[in-house]
Design a protein around this motif. Structure first.
Motif, PDB file in Angstrom:
ATOM      1  N   ASN A   1       2.044   7.614   2.033  1.00 27.66           N
ATOM      2  CA  ASN A   1       2.207   7.004   3.359  1.00 27.66           C
ATOM      3  C   ASN A   1       3.385   6.036   3.314  1.00 27.66           C
ATOM      4  O   ASN A   1       3.204   4.828   3.142  1.00 27.66           O
ATOM      5  N   PRO A   2       4.624   6.520   3.462  1.00 26.68           N
ATOM      6  CA  PRO A   2       5.806   5.660   3.350  1.00 26.68           C
ATOM      7  C   PRO A   2       5.826   4.508   4.344  1.00 26.68           C
ATOM      8  O   PRO A   2       6.251   3.398   4.007  1.00 26.68           O
ATOM      9  N   ALA A   3       5.375   4.753   5.580  1.00 30.39           N
ATOM     10  CA  ALA A   3       5.408   3.694   6.601  1.00 30.39           C
ATOM     11  C   ALA A   3       4.511   2.525   6.200  1.00 30.39           C
ATOM     12  O   ALA A   3       4.898   1.353   6.313  1.00 30.39           O
ATOM     13  N   LEU A   4       3.295   2.827   5.734  1.00 29.00           N
ATOM     14  CA  LEU A   4       2.382   1.773   5.299  1.00 29.00           C
ATOM     15  C   LEU A   4       2.936   1.066   4.066  1.00 29.00           C
ATOM     16  O   LEU A   4       2.839  -0.161   3.941  1.00 29.00           O
ATOM     17  N   ALA A   5       3.525   1.831   3.150  1.00 29.19           N
ATOM     18  CA  ALA A   5       4.113   1.237   1.944  1.00 29.19           C
ATOM     19  C   ALA A   5       5.207   0.242   2.306  1.00 29.19           C
ATOM     20  O   ALA A   5       5.277  -0.859   1.755  1.00 29.19           O
ATOM     21  N   ALA A   6       6.063   0.609   3.255  1.00 25.77           N
ATOM     22  CA  ALA A   6       7.147  -0.289   3.674  1.00 25.77           C
ATOM     23  C   ALA A   6       6.590  -1.561   4.305  1.00 25.77           C
ATOM     24  O   ALA A   6       7.086  -2.663   4.072  1.00 25.77           O
TER      25      ALA A   6
ATOM     26  N   ILE B   1      18.991  -4.967   5.927  1.00 27.82           N
ATOM     27  CA  ILE B   1      18.088  -4.292   6.857  1.00 27.82           C
ATOM     28  C   ILE B   1      18.597  -2.891   7.181  1.00 27.82           C
ATOM     29  O   ILE B   1      17.821  -1.934   7.275  1.00 27.82           O
ATOM     30  N   ALA B   2      19.914  -2.755   7.331  1.00 34.08           N
ATOM     31  CA  ALA B   2      20.489  -1.439   7.619  1.00 34.08           C
ATOM     32  C   ALA B   2      20.186  -0.449   6.500  1.00 34.08           C
ATOM     33  O   ALA B   2      19.844   0.713   6.747  1.00 34.08           O
ATOM     34  N   GLY B   3      20.317  -0.906   5.242  1.00 33.17           N
ATOM     35  CA  GLY B   3      20.012  -0.030   4.118  1.00 33.17           C
ATOM     36  C   GLY B   3      18.553   0.396   4.098  1.00 33.17           C
ATOM     37  O   GLY B   3      18.233   1.573   3.868  1.00 33.17           O
ATOM     38  N   ALA B   4      17.651  -0.555   4.358  1.00 38.54           N
ATOM     39  CA  ALA B   4      16.222  -0.237   4.370  1.00 38.54           C
ATOM     40  C   ALA B   4      15.878   0.725   5.510  1.00 38.54           C
ATOM     41  O   ALA B   4      15.078   1.646   5.341  1.00 38.54           O
ATOM     42  N   LEU B   5      16.485   0.518   6.686  1.00 37.32           N
ATOM     43  CA  LEU B   5      16.217   1.398   7.824  1.00 37.32           C
ATOM     44  C   LEU B   5      16.740   2.811   7.565  1.00 37.32           C
ATOM     45  O   LEU B   5      16.110   3.796   7.954  1.00 37.32           O
ATOM     46  N   LEU B   6      17.902   2.913   6.919  1.00 35.85           N
ATOM     47  CA  LEU B   6      18.435   4.228   6.576  1.00 35.85           C
ATOM     48  C   LEU B   6      17.481   4.969   5.651  1.00 35.85           C
ATOM     49  O   LEU B   6      17.200   6.160   5.832  1.00 35.85           O
ATOM     50  N   LEU B   7      16.961   4.259   4.669  1.00 39.40           N
ATOM     51  CA  LEU B   7      16.032   4.871   3.729  1.00 39.40           C
ATOM     52  C   LEU B   7      14.749   5.297   4.432  1.00 39.40           C
ATOM     53  O   LEU B   7      14.220   6.387   4.193  1.00 39.40           O
ATOM     54  N   ALA B   8      14.216   4.440   5.312  1.00 40.40           N
ATOM     55  CA  ALA B   8      12.991   4.757   6.038  1.00 40.40           C
ATOM     56  C   ALA B   8      13.197   5.980   6.941  1.00 40.40           C
ATOM     57  O   ALA B   8      12.336   6.855   7.028  1.00 40.40           O
ATOM     58  N   TRP B   9      14.365   6.044   7.599  1.00 39.91           N
ATOM     59  CA  TRP B   9      14.657   7.184   8.466  1.00 39.91           C
ATOM     60  C   TRP B   9      14.713   8.478   7.675  1.00 39.91           C
ATOM     61  O   TRP B   9      14.133   9.494   8.055  1.00 39.91           O
ATOM     62  N   ARG B  10      15.391   8.435   6.531  1.00 41.10           N
ATOM     63  CA  ARG B  10      15.525   9.634   5.712  1.00 41.10           C
ATOM     64  C   ARG B  10      14.183  10.078   5.160  1.00 41.10           C
ATOM     65  O   ARG B  10      13.863  11.272   5.123  1.00 41.10           O
ATOM     66  N   GLU B  11      13.366   9.112   4.732  1.00 44.31           N
ATOM     67  CA  GLU B  11      12.050   9.460   4.184  1.00 44.31           C
ATOM     68  C   GLU B  11      11.176  10.067   5.269  1.00 44.31           C
ATOM     69  O   GLU B  11      10.409  10.992   5.017  1.00 44.31           O
ATOM     70  N   GLY B  12      11.281   9.541   6.473  1.00 47.41           N
ATOM     71  CA  GLY B  12      10.523  10.097   7.592  1.00 47.41           C
ATOM     72  C   GLY B  12      10.920  11.531   7.873  1.00 47.41           C
ATOM     73  O   GLY B  12      10.075  12.394   8.150  1.00 47.41           O
ATOM     74  N   ARG B  13      12.214  11.830   7.801  1.00 49.02           N
ATOM     75  CA  ARG B  13      12.691  13.193   8.005  1.00 49.02           C
ATOM     76  C   ARG B  13      12.154  14.118   6.917  1.00 49.02           C
ATOM     77  O   ARG B  13      11.741  15.245   7.190  1.00 49.02           O
TER      78      ARG B  13
ATOM     79  N   ALA C   1       1.316  -0.706  -2.059  1.00 45.80           N
ATOM     80  CA  ALA C   1       2.507  -0.015  -1.574  1.00 45.80           C
ATOM     81  C   ALA C   1       2.997   0.996  -2.598  1.00 45.80           C
ATOM     82  O   ALA C   1       3.344   2.136  -2.257  1.00 45.80           O
ATOM     83  N   MET C   2       3.020   0.584  -3.883  1.00 44.35           N
ATOM     84  CA  MET C   2       3.493   1.469  -4.940  1.00 44.35           C
ATOM     85  C   MET C   2       2.607   2.702  -5.078  1.00 44.35           C
ATOM     86  O   MET C   2       3.056   3.749  -5.538  1.00 44.35           O
ATOM     87  N   ALA C   3       1.330   2.574  -4.696  1.00 36.41           N
ATOM     88  CA  ALA C   3       0.407   3.701  -4.796  1.00 36.41           C
ATOM     89  C   ALA C   3       0.602   4.703  -3.660  1.00 36.41           C
ATOM     90  O   ALA C   3       0.043   5.799  -3.698  1.00 36.41           O
ATOM     91  N   ARG C   4       1.419   4.353  -2.675  1.00 35.17           N
ATOM     92  CA  ARG C   4       1.556   5.185  -1.477  1.00 35.17           C
ATOM     93  C   ARG C   4       2.956   5.743  -1.254  1.00 35.17           C
ATOM     94  O   ARG C   4       3.203   6.418  -0.249  1.00 35.17           O
ATOM     95  N   ALA C   5       3.896   5.459  -2.163  1.00 34.55           N
ATOM     96  CA  ALA C   5       5.257   5.975  -1.998  1.00 34.55           C
ATOM     97  C   ALA C   5       5.984   5.947  -3.334  1.00 34.55           C
ATOM     98  O   ALA C   5       5.576   5.230  -4.255  1.00 34.55           O
ATOM     99  N   ASP C   6       7.066   6.714  -3.438  1.00 36.79           N
ATOM    100  CA  ASP C   6       7.882   6.719  -4.649  1.00 36.79           C
ATOM    101  C   ASP C   6       8.497   5.347  -4.888  1.00 36.79           C
ATOM    102  O   ASP C   6       8.851   4.640  -3.944  1.00 36.79           O
ATOM    103  N   ALA C   7       8.653   5.011  -6.172  1.00 32.38           N
ATOM    104  CA  ALA C   7       9.246   3.714  -6.505  1.00 32.38           C
ATOM    105  C   ALA C   7      10.656   3.584  -5.948  1.00 32.38           C
ATOM    106  O   ALA C   7      11.062   2.518  -5.489  1.00 32.38           O
TER     107      ALA C   7
END
Length: 302
Positions: free
Chosen positions: A8-13, A278-290, A234-240
């Motif tokens: 669950n990447p969203a919850l991990a973030a 924040i831009a870097g984190a949002l880019l990563l979140a967007w890519r993981e969501g895709r 968080a670590m239990a719900r997404a890649d490091a």
């Protein structure tokens, strides 16, 4: 056998975001304890002892109330993780006693980059170009916030850099543990071993803290317990490599605490650096969501 948490990447973030707020608070408290604001300055060994002691007390009380299912721990991994965490904290708490809080935080929070790099050999994770790009963007934000000046390169800055390398390694040991054990077991064992290690180290530098310093150490320990709970879950719900860059939010909280407690108003460089992070984190979140959406089985149209 422990059943791993659902990815669950969203919850991990979200959990990492909350963990970052409390981690920044512990650094602020460590800086106060290492100064003469509330009594004779405490040695970093003593500050880390207080952190482990009160975190263990907090987690122990919660465990007695909730009675989570505990497992037989992998002592080798736990000892490795705890020794790494102890060394990293000692270096970080020592650094904030000599250089500005923002500088120390910026340097030490290069650990997500080291964590992502260590994840390749230790966890066998594949880090694609988008994750590398997001990490580089976040690192650029950290460099902007660091404001390279002669002060940044004084010997104490190397303490924070050492903390970043060690904590980046620890990040991956935590991930390995989350694949084997539940968060409650990981936290209790880590802090129990931490109390033992810190108790042995503090013997050589101990002096009686003031009442205010005891209160600050208790607050530091309780804050770290909350941060650890959020972080391990968080670590239990997404890649490091996905989770790591979100830890840069600690830099934003550190800047906020500077305003509240030290009356240091963020300038344009601080705002720019935080925005890049924040831009870097949002880019990563967007890519993981895709990626997550693409991996889901497609439903046949009715």
């Amino acid at each position: 056998m422990y059943e791993a948490k659902q990815h669950n990447p969203a919850l991990a973030a979200t959990l990492i975001f909350f963990a970052s707020a409390f981690i920044a608070a512990t650094t602020l408290l460590a800086k106060a304890l290492g100064s003469d604001q509330f009594g004779a300055p405490l040695h970093p060994f003593q500050i880390v002892f207080g952190r482990f002691l009160f975190a263990f007390v907090a987690l122990g009380v919660v465990s007695l109330i909730l009675r989570p299912a505990l497992q037989r721990p992998h002592l080798g991994l736990h000892v490795t993780r705890t020794l790494g965490g102890w060394c990293g904290l000692v270096l970080m708490f020592a650094a904030v006693g000599y250089i500005p809080l923002a500088d120390a935080t910026a340097i030490s929070f290069l650990n997500p980059v080291f964590g992502m790099i260590f994840a390749i050999p230790l966890l066998g994770e594949r880090v694609g170009k988008w994750r590398w790009l997001a990490a580089v963007i976040a690192l650029l934000g950290a460099v902007i916030l660091l404001r390279p000046t002669p002060d940044s390169f004084q010997p104490a800055a190397l303490l924070a850099l050492g903390a970043a390398i060690i904590l980046g390694f620890e990040l991956n040991i935590i991930k390995i543990l989350t694949r084997r054990e539940n968060p409650a077991s990981i936290l209790l064992v880590n802090n129990a071993i931490g109390v033992c290690v810190a108790s042995l180290a503090v013997i050589w530098v101990w002096h009686a803290p003031s009442l205010a310093q005891w209160g600050l150490m208790a607050t530091l320990g309780f804050s770290m317990a909350i941060a650890q709970t959020c972080f391990v879950n968080a670590m239990a719900r997404a890649d490091a490599s996905f989770v790591a860059p979100f830890s840069y939010a600690t830099l934003i909280f550190a800047a906020f605490y500077d305003v509240v407690f030290y009356n240091v108003i963020p300038d344009s460089i601080t705002v720019l650096g935080a925005g890049v992070i924040i831009a870097g984190a949002l880019l990563l979140a967007w890519r993981e969501g895709r990626r997550s959406s693409a991996s889901l089985p497609r439903k046949r149209p009715l």
